[in-house]
Design a protein around this motif. Structure first.
Motif, PDB file in Angstrom:
ATOM      1  N   HIS A 199       0.832  -1.216   0.000  1.00  0.00           N
ATOM      2  CA  HIS A 199       0.000   0.000   0.000  1.00  0.00           C
ATOM      3  C   HIS A 199       0.859   1.255   0.000  1.00  0.00           C
ATOM      4  CE1 HIS A 199      -3.730  -2.239   0.460  1.00  0.00           C
ATOM      5  NE2 HIS A 199      -3.125  -2.972   1.379  1.00  0.00           N
ATOM      6  N   LYS A 200       1.898   1.213  -0.843  1.00  0.00           N
ATOM      7  CA  LYS A 200       2.775   2.368  -1.017  1.00  0.00           C
ATOM      8  C   LYS A 200       2.991   2.601  -2.515  1.00  0.00           C
ATOM      9  CE  LYS A 200       5.451   1.878   3.282  1.00  0.00           C
ATOM     10  NZ  LYS A 200       6.821   1.711   3.847  1.00  0.00           N
ATOM     11  N   TRP A 201       3.466   3.783  -2.830  1.00  0.00           N
ATOM     12  CA  TRP A 201       3.798   4.108  -4.216  1.00  0.00           C
ATOM     13  C   TRP A 201       5.281   3.832  -4.463  1.00  0.00           C
ATOM     14  CZ3 TRP A 201       0.036   5.203  -7.622  1.00  0.00           C
ATOM     15  CH2 TRP A 201      -1.184   5.669  -7.126  1.00  0.00           C
ATOM     16  N   LYS A 202       5.577   3.299  -5.630  1.00  0.00           N
ATOM     17  CA  LYS A 202       6.963   3.090  -6.053  1.00  0.00           C
ATOM     18  C   LYS A 202       7.293   4.104  -7.146  1.00  0.00           C
ATOM     19  CE  LYS A 202       7.475  -1.830  -4.967  1.00  0.00           C
ATOM     20  NZ  LYS A 202       7.799  -3.181  -5.497  1.00  0.00           N
ATOM     21  N   VAL A 203       8.248   4.972  -6.830  1.00  0.00           N
ATOM     22  CA  VAL A 203       8.665   5.995  -7.781  1.00  0.00           C
ATOM     23  C   VAL A 203       9.792   5.423  -8.646  1.00  0.00           C
ATOM     24  CG1 VAL A 203       9.528   8.344  -8.033  1.00  0.00           C
ATOM     25  CG2 VAL A 203       8.037   7.772  -6.110  1.00  0.00           C
ATOM     26  N   ILE A 204       9.599   5.443  -9.961  1.00  0.00           N
ATOM     27  CA  ILE A 204      10.523   4.812 -10.903  1.00  0.00           C
ATOM     28  C   ILE A 204      11.335   5.882 -11.657  1.00  0.00           C
ATOM     29  CG2 ILE A 204      10.739   3.166 -12.792  1.00  0.00           C
ATOM     30  CD1 ILE A 204       9.475   2.002 -10.235  1.00  0.00           C
ATOM     31  N   ASN A 205      12.672   5.632 -11.721  1.00  0.00           N
ATOM     32  CA  ASN A 205      13.589   6.541 -12.429  1.00  0.00           C
ATOM     33  C   ASN A 205      13.413   7.974 -11.939  1.00  0.00           C
ATOM     34  OD1 ASN A 205      14.567   4.359 -13.953  1.00  0.00           O
ATOM     35  ND2 ASN A 205      13.058   4.694 -15.572  1.00  0.00           N
ATOM     36  N   TRP A 206      13.865   8.190 -10.729  1.00  0.00           N
ATOM     37  CA  TRP A 206      13.616   9.464 -10.057  1.00  0.00           C
ATOM     38  C   TRP A 206      14.891  10.285  -9.878  1.00  0.00           C
ATOM     39  CZ3 TRP A 206      16.320   9.998  -5.477  1.00  0.00           C
ATOM     40  CH2 TRP A 206      16.823   8.806  -4.903  1.00  0.00           C
ATOM     41  N   GLN A 207      14.668  11.569  -9.685  1.00  0.00           N
ATOM     42  CA  GLN A 207      15.746  12.497  -9.344  1.00  0.00           C
ATOM     43  C   GLN A 207      15.228  13.457  -8.266  1.00  0.00           C
ATOM     44  OE1 GLN A 207      17.009  16.105 -11.702  1.00  0.00           O
ATOM     45  NE2 GLN A 207      18.826  14.806 -12.111  1.00  0.00           N
ATOM     46  N   LEU A 208      16.001  13.607  -7.193  1.00  0.00           N
ATOM     47  CA  LEU A 208      15.594  14.440  -6.062  1.00  0.00           C
ATOM     48  C   LEU A 208      16.558  15.600  -5.881  1.00  0.00           C
ATOM     49  CD1 LEU A 208      13.853  14.981  -3.500  1.00  0.00           C
ATOM     50  CD2 LEU A 208      15.410  13.434  -2.256  1.00  0.00           C
ATOM     51  N   ARG A 209      16.022  16.808  -5.841  1.00  0.00           N
ATOM     52  CA  ARG A 209      16.794  18.017  -5.552  1.00  0.00           C
ATOM     53  C   ARG A 209      16.400  18.508  -4.155  1.00  0.00           C
ATOM     54  NH1 ARG A 209      15.282  22.347  -9.570  1.00  0.00           N
ATOM     55  NH2 ARG A 209      16.881  23.522  -8.427  1.00  0.00           N
ATOM     56  N   GLU A 210      17.357  18.624  -3.258  1.00  0.00           N
ATOM     57  CA  GLU A 210      17.128  19.139  -1.915  1.00  0.00           C
ATOM     58  C   GLU A 210      17.865  20.474  -1.771  1.00  0.00           C
ATOM     59  OE1 GLU A 210      16.839  15.617   1.136  1.00  0.00           O
ATOM     60  OE2 GLU A 210      18.458  15.176  -0.307  1.00  0.00           O
ATOM     61  N   ILE A 211      17.139  21.499  -1.379  1.00  0.00           N
ATOM     62  CA  ILE A 211      17.689  22.851  -1.341  1.00  0.00           C
ATOM     63  C   ILE A 211      17.750  23.345   0.101  1.00  0.00           C
ATOM     64  CG2 ILE A 211      17.387  25.225  -2.158  1.00  0.00           C
ATOM     65  CD1 ILE A 211      15.687  24.010  -4.465  1.00  0.00           C
ATOM     66  N   ASP A 212      18.925  23.802   0.496  1.00  0.00           N
ATOM     67  CA  ASP A 212      19.140  24.347   1.836  1.00  0.00           C
ATOM     68  C   ASP A 212      19.897  25.668   1.685  1.00  0.00           C
ATOM     69  OD1 ASP A 212      19.388  24.840   4.513  1.00  0.00           O
ATOM     70  OD2 ASP A 212      20.848  23.239   4.901  1.00  0.00           O
TER      71      ASP A 212
END
Length: 357
Positions: A199-212
């Motif tokens: 009961h979760k989503w699977k994110v396929i071929n992803w890229q994450l940008r985290e900004i601080d």
């Protein structure tokens, strides 16, 4: 309670339930003839069809309750007027206002039952009715909306280019975390699949940008499990969905959809307002029914009953029109839903004060 009160109240309730059963039975027969071809096409047996109409019956009964009360009131009051019973009641020293008391008691009883059934009993029955109609009566549903934006958390926003409800897969996904007016993180993926096991989503071929501040961190991967305030049910067929929710579920869903900024939240608000409006419609139409038919007419009982049907038909047209206006967003939903009651309540008040006693 005096004998005359019991007499009127008994006639009111018995006639109401009799008219209700007769009208809904006729409606169910007509409905069956219209849907019989689809029942045969799907090879449905008599038992499941019978179960379906056990849930359809209370749905139709709830739908026509205000009109049924009005017709029953006109029928019994017109008959009493034709037999000069009302003249005898008034001649005995009972005022017209006092004569309205048993009608008021009957109307309040019906109104309370209407609110209870509409709010908690009928929605449970509608779960089977709506499911049956989606499976055997309506055409197959395909989610065709594109460029979907929704809020899935206090500071989390989701964008989907498209969604396939057959495979529960979303395409071109963007998930953004925004605090105040600053973006803190942005996840972009080719697609997002629903895992029915976890009961979760699977994110396929992803890229994450985290900004601080002025620093930015970029990570990527082929698969990532994530939990969102979202499920395939949010993309399922919404046909009649608001009718399957009791008052508590309806309120929770309205709050959820409002937080997401969903456009269809107005449909659920209208359903909520109607459930509060309908019991008052029962009371208003009962009093109008008494006022319309309390005088002995030269045209006889039939004329008064025909007049009652005409007014009931006028109310249905007004109610349907105001609901359509509310759903179109041309007027505030709560005002549009309550407008028939406001108008007919005003008419009833004017008729009461102009009625010769």
């Amino acid at each position: 309670m005096k004998l005359i009160d019991k007499y009127i109240l008994k006639k009111f309730l018995v006639t109401f339930f009799f008219v209700m059963v007769m009208l809904v039975s006729v409606i169910c027969v007509i409905d069956f003839t219209e849907k019989n071809d689809k029942f045969i096409k799907n090879g449905l047996d008599a038992l499941i069809i019978f179960k379906y109409y056990l849930t359809v019956f209370p749905f139709f009964a709830s739908l026509i309750t205000p009109i049924t009360v009005f017709i029953a009131t006109v029928f019994i009051t017109a008959n009493m007027a034709a037999r000069t019973e009302i003249i005898a009641i008034l001649a005995s020293g009972i005022s017209f206002k006092r004569m309205l008391v048993p009608y008021a008691i009957g109307a309040v009883l019906v109104a309370i039952l209407t609110f209870f059934f509409n709010g908690y009993i009928i929605p449970n029955a509608n779960k089977f009715r709506i499911g049956f109609e989606v499976a055997y009566v309506k055409k197959a549903f395909y989610f065709v909306e594109r460029d979907i934006h929704m809020k899935v958390g206090d500071d989390t926003y989701l964008y989907l280019q498209s969604y396939n409800n057959s495979s529960d897969v979303a395409y071109k996904v963007t998930l953004e975390k925004i605090e105040g007016d600053q973006m803190k993180a942005k996840l972009v993926a080719n697609r997002m699949d629903w895992d029915s096991t976890t009961h979760k989503w699977k994110v396929i071929n992803w890229q994450l940008r985290e900004i601080d501040g002025f620093e930015e961190k970029i990570t990527a991967g082929t698969q990532l499990d994530t939990t969102l305030s979202l499920s395939p049910a949010d993309f399922a067929n919404n046909y009649g969905r608001q009718e399957t929710m009791n008052m508590n579920e309806l309120e929770e869903h309205i709050q959820l959809q409002t937080a997401r900024g969903a456009e269809d939240v107005v449909i659920y608000k209208i359903e909520k307002y109607i459930r509060y409006m309908q019991p008052f419609a029962v009371i208003i139409l009962t009093f109008i029914g008494v006022i319309v038919s309390a005088r002995k007419s030269r045209g006889g009982t039939g004329y008064l009953i025909a007049l009652g049907f005409a007014l009931a038909f006028l109310y249905i047209i007004f109610y349907t029109f105001s609901r359509a206006v509310a759903e179109a967003g041309s007027m505030d939903p709560i005002l549009a839903v309550w407008l028939p009651n406001i108008v007919f309540g005003t008419i009833g008040g004017l008729m009461y004060f102009t009625l010769p006693r």
